[in-house]
Write an enzyme that holds these catalytic residues in place. Sequence first.
Site, PDB file in Angstrom:
ATOM      1  CG  ASP A   8      -1.954  -1.111   1.205  1.00 36.74           C
ATOM      2  OD1 ASP A   8      -1.927  -1.928   0.285  1.00 36.74           O
ATOM      3  OD2 ASP A   8      -2.749  -1.179   2.150  1.00 36.74           O
ATOM      4  CE  LYS A 106      -4.143  -3.985   1.558  1.00 39.25           C
ATOM      5  NZ  LYS A 106      -4.761  -3.052   2.506  1.00 39.25           N
ATOM      6  CB  CYS A 151      -2.121  -2.324   5.484  1.00 42.83           C
ATOM      7  SG  CYS A 151      -3.773  -1.570   5.401  1.00 42.83           S
TER       8      CYS A 151
END
Length: 206
Positions: A8, A106, A151
């Site tokens: 990310d 996601k 995350c």
Amino acid sequence: MRALIIVDVQNDFLPGGALAVPEGDKVIPVINELQEKFDFIVATQDWHPADHSSFASQHPGKSPGDIVVVEGEDQILWPDHCVQGSFGAEFHQDLKQSNWRKVFQKGQNKLVDSYSGFHDNARKADTGLADYLLAQEVSEVYIVGLATDYCVKFTVLDALKEGFDTYVIEDASKAVNINPNDFTLALKDMSKSGAEIIRSRDISPE
């Protein structure tokens, strides 16, 4: 075989973004240098619909940081971020992407958040990352990116559950740090669960 998983590193998680991780941009040159040491690289990407239930904007009277219940699960609320197709959802332009094998998106189900690159938070669905890595005979994963306390942490914990030898590269990750010591606590949680905490200098080229 070993794989580097980049979590990310998107505009909304970097300075100036909707959900900026303090000094998140500092990991980019470290990750770029690390990529030179790996033959197998994949990335994860937060990819939310505009009406995602984790957004405070979808809950009248609520603010980022509040906790609500969605589909029976506690959900911390965030500012709108990483909306599908938006600039904020794009990977930062300085992040090298040319050698990536695949990107795993996601957070697409609006009713459940998805911190981990492997499974959503309710473990109702998976991204296919584990099966992909196993099919490529990957046994070791090295995880970097944003953010350490969310995350990255949940991707690490799921990697361990999937049976991978799992390494966290400490200097290639930054934390949200809602509480000042969240970075340190996340590292401790990952270490207790079986991950090895290392630094980028500890990794030799393949």
